[in-house]
Design a protein around this motif. Structure first.
Motif, PDB file in Angstrom:
ATOM      1  N   VAL A  13       0.796  -1.326  -0.166  1.00  0.00           N
ATOM      2  CA  VAL A  13      -0.013   0.085  -0.018  1.00  0.00           C
ATOM      3  C   VAL A  13       0.909   1.461   0.025  1.00  0.00           C
ATOM      4  N   SER A  14       0.619   2.284  -0.682  1.00  0.00           N
ATOM      5  CA  SER A  14       1.202   3.338  -0.763  1.00  0.00           C
ATOM      6  C   SER A  14       1.341   3.997   0.655  1.00  0.00           C
ATOM      7  N   ARG A  15       2.613   4.505   0.758  1.00  0.00           N
ATOM      8  CA  ARG A  15       2.950   5.364   2.194  1.00  0.00           C
ATOM      9  C   ARG A  15       2.197   6.605   2.261  1.00  0.00           C
ATOM     10  N   LEU A  16       1.520   7.054   1.260  1.00  0.00           N
ATOM     11  CA  LEU A  16       0.672   8.304   1.438  1.00  0.00           C
ATOM     12  C   LEU A  16      -0.845   7.793   2.042  1.00  0.00           C
ATOM     13  N   VAL A  17      -1.139   6.614   1.727  1.00  0.00           N
ATOM     14  CA  VAL A  17      -2.343   5.969   2.653  1.00  0.00           C
ATOM     15  C   VAL A  17      -1.890   5.560   4.181  1.00  0.00           C
ATOM     16  N   TYR A  18      -0.796   5.087   4.282  1.00  0.00           N
ATOM     17  CA  TYR A  18      -0.334   4.984   5.441  1.00  0.00           C
ATOM     18  C   TYR A  18       1.341   4.425   5.486  1.00  0.00           C
ATOM     19  N   ASP A  19       2.115   5.129   6.080  1.00  0.00           N
ATOM     20  CA  ASP A  19       3.379   5.110   6.028  1.00  0.00           C
ATOM     21  C   ASP A  19       3.814   4.231   7.344  1.00  0.00           C
ATOM     22  N   CYS A  20       4.161   2.834   6.793  1.00  0.00           N
ATOM     23  CA  CYS A  20       4.472   1.786   7.808  1.00  0.00           C
ATOM     24  C   CYS A  20       5.899   2.022   8.716  1.00  0.00           C
ATOM     25  N   ASN A  21       6.719   3.116   8.218  1.00  0.00           N
ATOM     26  CA  ASN A  21       7.946   3.539   9.024  1.00  0.00           C
ATOM     27  C   ASN A  21       7.255   4.459  10.005  1.00  0.00           C
ATOM     28  N   ARG A  22       6.123   4.704  10.134  1.00  0.00           N
ATOM     29  CA  ARG A  22       5.693   6.010  11.386  1.00  0.00           C
ATOM     30  C   ARG A  22       4.889   5.325  12.368  1.00  0.00           C
ATOM     31  N   PRO A  23       4.756   5.896  13.717  1.00  0.00           N
ATOM     32  CA  PRO A  23       3.748   5.177  14.597  1.00  0.00           C
ATOM     33  C   PRO A  23       2.191   5.935  14.209  1.00  0.00           C
ATOM     34  N   PRO A  24       1.060   5.231  14.639  1.00  0.00           N
ATOM     35  CA  PRO A  24      -0.176   5.959  14.220  1.00  0.00           C
ATOM     36  C   PRO A  24      -0.332   7.320  14.671  1.00  0.00           C
ATOM     37  N   GLU A  25       0.513   7.879  15.810  1.00  0.00           N
ATOM     38  CA  GLU A  25       0.221   9.157  16.233  1.00  0.00           C
ATOM     39  C   GLU A  25       0.896  10.122  15.669  1.00  0.00           C
ATOM     40  N   ALA A  26       1.750   9.720  14.824  1.00  0.00           N
ATOM     41  CA  ALA A  26       2.878  10.788  13.961  1.00  0.00           C
ATOM     42  C   ALA A  26       1.739  11.314  12.735  1.00  0.00           C
ATOM     43  N   PRO A  27       1.827  12.889  12.724  1.00  0.00           N
ATOM     44  CA  PRO A  27       1.104  13.166  11.607  1.00  0.00           C
ATOM     45  C   PRO A  27       1.467  12.546  10.164  1.00  0.00           C
ATOM     46  N   SER A  28       2.747  12.397  10.187  1.00  0.00           N
ATOM     47  CA  SER A  28       3.531  11.811   8.680  1.00  0.00           C
ATOM     48  C   SER A  28       3.098  10.630   8.457  1.00  0.00           C
ATOM     49  N   ALA A  29       2.239   9.822   9.509  1.00  0.00           N
ATOM     50  CA  ALA A  29       1.713   8.471   8.997  1.00  0.00           C
ATOM     51  C   ALA A  29       1.007   8.532   8.079  1.00  0.00           C
ATOM     52  N   MET A  30       0.114   9.661   7.952  1.00  0.00           N
ATOM     53  CA  MET A  30      -1.019   9.877   6.753  1.00  0.00           C
ATOM     54  C   MET A  30      -0.756  11.454   6.570  1.00  0.00           C
ATOM     55  N   PRO A  31       0.295  11.698   5.752  1.00  0.00           N
ATOM     56  CA  PRO A  31       0.590  13.075   5.583  1.00  0.00           C
ATOM     57  C   PRO A  31      -0.401  13.666   4.807  1.00  0.00           C
ATOM     58  N   GLU A  32      -0.387  15.050   4.939  1.00  0.00           N
ATOM     59  CA  GLU A  32      -1.442  16.019   4.491  1.00  0.00           C
ATOM     60  C   GLU A  32      -0.587  16.550   3.319  1.00  0.00           C
TER      61      GLU A  32
END
Length: 249
Positions: A71-90
């Motif tokens: 899955v694209s890291r723009l959907v969810y970046d699996c190298n970020r924890p759920p609380e990080a804004p960059s997990a699902m970046p705007e």
């Protein structure tokens, strides 16, 4: 339905386990393309070009299992924890991601459950079935131009608190005098990029490294094969070095 994570060479018996969090630019239909243009959805913002193919080359040489996100890291970046804004970046560099604007906590939780948790569960399943001699290597690529600035580093060896493997790899950089190799470049722990290392490797006391390869060096099969050989020229003797040190300690 395509699973959010794939395991390649799952029965590999080598010492290394490879993770590829940004292996794919696929955006599942439920996210309606995140409102991106086609060009943006295929850009380096959406995935790490060449990283999956490089992982496969390394896997062949090392008989290493690969755990890769589909899955694209723009959907969810699996190298970020759920609380990080960059997990699902705007926004990613200069690319605005409309489908990530103003996500509710429920929407964020849904993506965490759909993408991140299966990836983490797959990594844990592979690592928990192996011994303490296991080494974790995460494979990434980066753009040669970032916010208009050229990057001269070609291969980055990243680590967090445990630098054992990176130290050992850097001992052998004389084997690649033509290559610009740096520690914790073009990113480092302060940028939040070592989440996977901390969660999956440091928590288990496993030696680890995050590989960052400039993606203009991964555009063809031939380039990917060359880069794999060059990484192996550092990684394989480093694995021997840390094994000897662990036996002596």
């Amino acid at each position: 339905m395509i699973a959010p994570v794939e395991i390649l060479n799952g029965m590999g018996q080598g010492r290394v386990v490879l993770l590829c969090e940004h292996a794919c630019h696929r955006i599942p239909a439920v996210y309606d393309g995140l409102g991106l243009t086609e060009a943006d959805s295929l850009s380096h913002a959406a995935w790490d070009p060449g990283a999956r193919s490089l992982s496969i080359e390394l896997s062949r040489a090392l008989d290493a299992p690969i755990v890769a996100s589909t899955v694209s890291r723009l959907v969810y970046d699996c190298n970020r924890p759920p609380e990080a804004p960059s997990a699902m970046p705007e926004r990613s560099e200069q690319i605005v991601v409309p489908g990530n604007a103003g996500l509710t906590q429920s929407q964020r939780d849904d993506r965490t459950t759909a993408v991140y948790e299966p990836f983490c569960a797959a990594v844990a399943n592979v690592l928990d079935g192996r011994g303490p001699e296991t080494v974790v290597v995460t494979v990434h690529s980066f753009t040669p131009v970032y916010f208009g600035q050229n990057r001269t580093v070609e291969l980055g060896l990243l680590h967090d608190e445990d630098s054992r493997l990176v130290d050992a790899m850097l001992d052998h950089v004389g084997r690649l005098p033509h290559r610009r190799i740096e520690r914790n470049e073009p990113y480092g722990p302060a940028d939040g990029v070592t989440h996977s290392l901390r969660l999956h490797a440091l928590s288990r006391g496993l030696p680890n490294v995050m590989l960052e390869v400039r993606n203009d060096l991964l555009r063809t099969d031939e380039q990917i094969a060359v880069m794999a050989d060059e990484i192996l020229a550092l990684l394989q003797p480093a694995l021997n070095d840390i094994a000897i040190r662990e036996d002596e300690s």
